[in-house]
Motif scaffolding. Sequence first.
Motif, mmCIF file in Angstrom:
data_model
loop_
_atom_site.group_PDB
_atom_site.id
_atom_site.type_symbol
_atom_site.label_atom_id
_atom_site.label_comp_id
_atom_site.label_asym_id
_atom_site.label_seq_id
_atom_site.Cartn_x
_atom_site.Cartn_y
_atom_site.Cartn_z
ATOM 1 N N ASP A 121 0.858 -1.185 0.000
ATOM 2 C CA ASP A 121 0.000 0.000 0.000
ATOM 3 C C ASP A 121 0.894 1.234 0.000
ATOM 4 O OD1 ASP A 121 -2.342 -1.464 0.107
ATOM 5 O OD2 ASP A 121 -2.779 -1.011 2.214
ATOM 6 N N ILE A 122 0.325 2.371 -0.315
ATOM 7 C CA ILE A 122 1.046 3.640 -0.258
ATOM 8 C C ILE A 122 0.342 4.536 0.748
ATOM 9 C CG2 ILE A 122 1.756 5.702 -1.543
ATOM 10 C CD1 ILE A 122 3.230 3.193 -2.439
ATOM 11 N N VAL A 123 1.109 5.103 1.681
ATOM 12 C CA VAL A 123 0.591 6.011 2.690
ATOM 13 C C VAL A 123 1.124 7.408 2.370
ATOM 14 C CG1 VAL A 123 0.576 6.577 5.153
ATOM 15 C CG2 VAL A 123 0.569 4.180 4.424
ATOM 16 N N THR A 124 0.227 8.378 2.256
ATOM 17 C CA THR A 124 0.645 9.758 2.027
ATOM 18 C C THR A 124 0.891 10.420 3.378
ATOM 19 O OG1 THR A 124 -0.645 9.878 0.000
ATOM 20 C CG2 THR A 124 0.011 11.965 0.982
ATOM 21 N N VAL A 125 2.093 10.950 3.559
ATOM 22 C CA VAL A 125 2.486 11.605 4.811
ATOM 23 C C VAL A 125 2.978 13.010 4.469
ATOM 24 C CG1 VAL A 125 4.040 11.530 6.806
ATOM 25 C CG2 VAL A 125 3.166 9.392 5.826
ATOM 26 N N THR A 126 2.500 13.992 5.219
ATOM 27 C CA THR A 126 2.996 15.359 5.079
ATOM 28 C C THR A 126 3.931 15.636 6.246
ATOM 29 O OG1 THR A 126 0.970 16.077 3.984
ATOM 30 C CG2 THR A 126 2.374 17.798 4.919
ATOM 31 N N LEU A 127 5.189 15.909 5.925
ATOM 32 C CA LEU A 127 6.180 16.287 6.937
ATOM 33 C C LEU A 127 6.218 17.810 6.988
ATOM 34 C CD1 LEU A 127 9.052 13.838 5.917
ATOM 35 C CD2 LEU A 127 7.348 13.537 7.725
ATOM 36 N N THR A 128 6.182 18.379 8.182
ATOM 37 C CA THR A 128 6.188 19.832 8.329
ATOM 38 C C THR A 128 7.498 20.265 8.969
ATOM 39 O OG1 THR A 128 3.794 19.854 8.566
ATOM 40 C CG2 THR A 128 4.985 21.821 9.317
ATOM 41 N N PHE A 129 8.232 21.100 8.231
ATOM 42 C CA PHE A 129 9.506 21.639 8.703
ATOM 43 C C PHE A 129 9.315 23.085 9.125
ATOM 44 C CE2 PHE A 129 10.584 18.160 5.927
ATOM 45 C CZ PHE A 129 11.610 17.520 6.607
ATOM 46 N N GLU A 130 10.076 23.505 10.123
ATOM 47 C CA GLU A 130 10.001 24.861 10.638
ATOM 48 C C GLU A 130 10.256 25.900 9.541
ATOM 49 O OE1 GLU A 130 11.176 25.759 15.041
ATOM 50 O OE2 GLU A 130 12.936 26.049 13.755
ATOM 51 N N LYS A 131 11.254 25.692 8.696
ATOM 52 C CA LYS A 131 11.619 26.655 7.652
ATOM 53 C C LYS A 131 11.204 26.199 6.263
ATOM 54 C CE LYS A 131 15.463 28.395 10.373
ATOM 55 N NZ LYS A 131 16.902 28.379 10.568
ATOM 56 N N ALA A 132 11.422 24.946 5.923
ATOM 57 C CA ALA A 132 11.131 24.441 4.575
ATOM 58 C C ALA A 132 9.637 24.251 4.333
ATOM 59 C CB ALA A 132 11.880 23.143 4.315
ATOM 60 N N GLY A 133 8.835 24.238 5.395
ATOM 61 C CA GLY A 133 7.397 24.061 5.247
ATOM 62 C C GLY A 133 7.006 22.609 5.066
ATOM 63 N N ASP A 134 5.900 22.382 4.365
ATOM 64 C CA ASP A 134 5.357 21.042 4.187
ATOM 65 C C ASP A 134 5.995 20.316 3.014
ATOM 66 O OD1 ASP A 134 3.645 21.451 6.309
ATOM 67 O OD2 ASP A 134 1.878 21.834 5.065
ATOM 68 N N VAL A 135 6.320 19.049 3.236
ATOM 69 C CA VAL A 135 6.823 18.170 2.183
ATOM 70 C C VAL A 135 5.935 16.928 2.203
ATOM 71 C CG1 VAL A 135 8.766 16.805 1.343
ATOM 72 C CG2 VAL A 135 9.187 19.005 2.470
ATOM 73 N N VAL A 136 5.260 16.657 1.084
ATOM 74 C CA VAL A 136 4.374 15.497 0.984
ATOM 75 C C VAL A 136 5.178 14.324 0.446
ATOM 76 C CG1 VAL A 136 2.284 14.565 -0.087
ATOM 77 C CG2 VAL A 136 2.370 16.971 0.611
ATOM 78 N N VAL A 137 5.078 13.195 1.145
ATOM 79 C CA VAL A 137 5.839 12.000 0.809
ATOM 80 C C VAL A 137 4.886 10.827 0.623
ATOM 81 C CG1 VAL A 137 7.704 10.480 1.563
ATOM 82 C CG2 VAL A 137 7.685 12.857 2.311
ATOM 83 N N GLU A 138 5.088 10.064 -0.439
ATOM 84 C CA GLU A 138 4.337 8.832 -0.666
ATOM 85 C C GLU A 138 5.188 7.692 -0.104
ATOM 86 O OE1 GLU A 138 1.207 8.743 -2.052
ATOM 87 O OE2 GLU A 138 1.374 10.924 -1.951
ATOM 88 N N VAL A 139 4.725 7.092 0.974
ATOM 89 C CA VAL A 139 5.500 6.083 1.703
ATOM 90 C C VAL A 139 4.928 4.692 1.449
ATOM 91 C CG1 VAL A 139 6.300 5.372 3.995
ATOM 92 C CG2 VAL A 139 5.990 7.812 3.488
ATOM 93 N N PRO A 140 5.722 3.787 0.874
ATOM 94 C CA PRO A 140 5.230 2.425 0.645
ATOM 95 C C PRO A 140 5.179 1.620 1.949
ATOM 96 C CG PRO A 140 7.509 2.603 -0.068
ATOM 97 C CD PRO A 140 7.074 3.982 0.351
#
Length: 165
Positions: A121-140
């Motif tokens: 399956d693929i899980v979509t995770v949004t990582l939030t960084f203090e400066k870089a902001g949100d990074v969306v990752v597709e995690v298997p």
Amino acid sequence: MTLKTTLMAAVAAAALAMPAFADGMMIKDSYARAAGMSASAGAAFIVIENHTGEDDRLIGASSEIAKRVELHTHIEDANGVMKMTHVEEGFPVAAGETIMMQRGGQHVMFMGLNDAMEQDDIVTVTLTFEKAGDVVVEVPVDLERKPMHGGMQMNHGTMKKDGDS
């Protein structure tokens, strides 16, 4: 192997082969897992490389896979027992450095899973960084991947909740 399984495996392989890269934060070698099909919790393990030229901090994560998503790590108590704990301040990611979220250490914790986590399956995770902001990752989801540090036993049943000390 069914067509669905073959397609899901291909998507997972592509996700591993093509790291996410946003605002200088490279996310790679990610995978997620749950303890079993009926588990109420799971986790994601991710490698984060900071190519921004300035220090940053991972301050949060979110995903629709669970009712609650937190940044966790394991800390040894006075009795030598490893216990999982929520890290409210997040994880520093120094300029030019890499953090490796892995079993028995830092990870993204999914609590109150909304669906079972099945192989490929693929899980979509949004990582939030203090400066870089949100990074969306597709995690298997990879239920077969073995821990990198062999036989280390963790007490995954002990977690601090908001407000616990």
